[in-house]
Write an enzyme that holds these catalytic residues in place. Structure first.
Site, PDB file in Angstrom:
ATOM      1  N   ASP A 154       0.864  -1.182   0.000  1.00 44.36           N
ATOM      2  CA  ASP A 154       0.000   0.000   0.000  1.00 44.36           C
ATOM      3  C   ASP A 154       0.896   1.226   0.000  1.00 44.36           C
ATOM      4  OD1 ASP A 154      -2.170   1.932   1.075  1.00 44.36           O
ATOM      5  OD2 ASP A 154      -3.237   0.032   1.067  1.00 44.36           O
ATOM      6  N   HIS A 193      -3.345   6.346   3.902  1.00 46.41           N
ATOM      7  CA  HIS A 193      -4.119   5.156   3.528  1.00 46.41           C
ATOM      8  C   HIS A 193      -3.503   3.865   4.076  1.00 46.41           C
ATOM      9  CE1 HIS A 193      -5.707   2.024   0.719  1.00 46.41           C
ATOM     10  NE2 HIS A 193      -6.792   2.763   0.759  1.00 46.41           N
ATOM     11  N   SER A 347     -11.226  -0.727   0.322  1.00 45.05           N
ATOM     12  CA  SER A 347      -9.912  -0.707   0.963  1.00 45.05           C
ATOM     13  C   SER A 347     -10.016  -0.982   2.451  1.00 45.05           C
ATOM     14  CB  SER A 347      -9.248   0.662   0.775  1.00 45.05           C
ATOM     15  OG  SER A 347      -8.501   0.728  -0.404  1.00 45.05           O
TER      16      SER A 347
END
Length: 519
Positions: A154, A193, A347
């Site tokens: 990620d 994120h 996600s």
């Protein structure tokens, strides 16, 4: 119970055969000086592993205005960069020309993948996701173990966050964007994120700090997305391969886009063969179209639910969905100060499933295929179609208290394995086999090919028709650059025998096909 399937064999010549060359084992990281993030000017060229190296096989065919800038020897591909001002037809012409070379298996754009979250107005709030998947009940059995590793491929992860620091060992991970061994975010205010995803899967539970993640698994960060939330296929594929080589039990891919890619397909196949379960996000387009890499058969595809367990409006869905998990307004770690914020997306649903997988692995010793089945068999039907929920909403309590051998949640728990040993004499040789089903309604069949290291054999499978596949007509194909192939089919069609073809792309030697059928 041992199976007694029947086999029929016929050997035939391919209409057109191509001799191939490929690369040695190993991986080189991104060449210093490569720009981080998307690499839209690059073409990825996959090379059969019988060649001396991917770079050597490709660079002799590269036009003067382009250059080989990167190679991955384990996945056997090279990246060719064109000038940014080169016309698009230059890359198209190169793809057309290079794929005609004997040693080249494919050429494709180095597509850009993105983090699959949907931003909303971040706010503080109470967690609901662990309770919705009954993690609190599962914690009566286990909080998870540092012996289980979840790799987050990620953005970088803020590994010194108070709720994450104890989940990282001395090796924090690898940065495939900046080409170093420190996966810490470059710009904390922009790059949140990966940290949010890591907190959902394995934020430290029962530590009087912040939130409780689903499992207390060890975390490993593979930074493959830039602070902008996007990254090149090559960086992500390299990170997946690296995570598998580090022994990750679960690899979390909360990202997608770019369509089908042979490079990425080879990466998730490699990871599965190394013993990693790859869990991937279905996509955030709100339509019937599961995003890649989730749509690959090797990946456990996850759709997102709202708190009321309806399908989130943004979540993609389709036949490839395996399980669902809460993804809307999920509270987790943030990268500014010690904040915790809510965001939404597939996600966020994906690391919920990865965390549940981590809990299950602390209780049961399961292969990626068996773990995948176990999570599906113990999922809870929340009243949605299979295209929206797969086998159901993942359930942590069921996953840690249901013996995988009992078949809880569906299936009888039995399995049967059969092997075929034979050989191919040249790149003009193929073998076709048919397999008679042991079970009337198996939950899964896994077909594996193990061939010679100095050749390149491929595997093709048809289900439901009984007809032998070919290199151009097939239901499933595993077409990596070496002779180790694997195809997983959930709920296979048993109307006719399973038909399989082993094909020599290049070279000769002995091989073994293993068919594992599960109730």
């Amino acid at each position: 119970m041992a199976g007694t399937p029947n086999f029929d064999r016929r050997t035939f010549l391919k209409l057109s055969a191509a001799a191939g060359l490929a690369g040695m084992a190993g991986v080189t990281s991104a060449t210093p000086g490569r720009d981080p993030g998307p690499k839209k000017d690059e073409i990825l060229v996959g090379v059969s592993k019988t060649a001396d190296s991917p770079q050597a096989a490709v660079e002799q065919h590269v036009p003067g205005n382009a250059e080989v800038v990167h190679e991955n020897k384990s996945l056997s591909y090279a990246a060719v960069k064109f000038p940014s001002n080169a016309p698009s037809h230059a890359r198209e012409n190169f793809i057309e020309a290079i794929t005609k070379k004997d040693e080249v298996k494919y050429a494709e754009e180095n597509a850009t993948l993105e983090a699959l979250y949907t931003a909303n107005d971040p706010k503080y709030g109470s967690q609901y996701a662990p309770q919705q998947v009954n993690a609190d009940s599962a914690w009566d059995t286990t909080l998870g173990s540092s012996n289980v590793t979840i790799a987050v491929v990620d953005q970088g992860v803020m590994y010194d966050h108070p709720d994450l620091s104890s989940q990282f060992g001395s090796d924090k991970g690898q940065d495939f964007v900046d080409n170093d061994n420190d996966p810490y975010p470059d710009v904390l205010s922009d790059e949140y994120h990966g940290t949010h995803v890591a907190g959902i899967a394995a934020g430290t539970t029962d530590n009087n700090e912040g939130i409780g993640g689903i499992s207390n698994s060890t975390l490993l960060s593979g930074r493959a997305l830039s602070e902008g939330g996007s990254g090149a296929t090559s960086d992500i594929a390299d990170a997946v391969e690296w995570a598998a080589d580090q022994g990750a039990d679960v690899i979390n891919l909360s990202l997608g886009g770019g369509g089908y890619s042979s490079t990425m397909k080879n990466a998730v196949t490699y990871a599965t063969q190394q013993g990693s379960l790859v869990v991937a996000a279905a996509g955030n387009d709100g339509r019937r179209n599961v995003s890649y890499p989730a749509a690959y058969s090797e990946c456990l595809a996850v759709s997102a639910l709202d708190p009321d367990e309806t399908l989130a409006r943004y979540s993609n869905y389709g036949d490839e969905i395996d399980v669902a998990a809460p993804g809307t307004n999920v509270l987790s770690c943030w990268t500014t100060s010690t904040e915790y914020k809510e965001i939404s997306g597939t996600s966020m649903a994906t690391p919920v499933v990865s965390g549940v997988a981590g809990l299950a692995l602390d209780v049961y010793d399961l292969s990626p295929s068996d773990l995948r089945n176990h999570l599906k068999n113990t999922a809870v039907n929340v009243g949605l179609s299979s295209a929206k929920q797969g086998s159901g909403r993942v359930d942590a309590a069921n996953a840690v208290t249901t013996d995988p051998g009992s078949g809880g949640g569906g299936g009888g728990g039995g399995s049967t394995t059969t092997t075929i040993d034979d050989s191919l004499s040249s790149n003009a040789d193929s073998d076709c086999w048919s397999y008679t089903w042991e079970y009337s309604s198996p939950s899964q069949v896994v077909v594996e090919l193990s061939g010679p290291s100095n050749a390149d054999f491929d595997l093709y499978v048809n289900e439901g028709s009984g007809t032998c596949p070919s290199t151009s007509t097939y239901d499933y194909r595993s077409w990596t650059t070496d002779s180790n192939e694997q195809i997983t089919i959930d709920n296979p069609d048993t109307a006719a025998d399973l038909a399989m073809m082993v094909d020599s792309y290049s070279g000769s030697g002995s091989y073994t096909v293993t068919i594992t059928e599960k109730e």
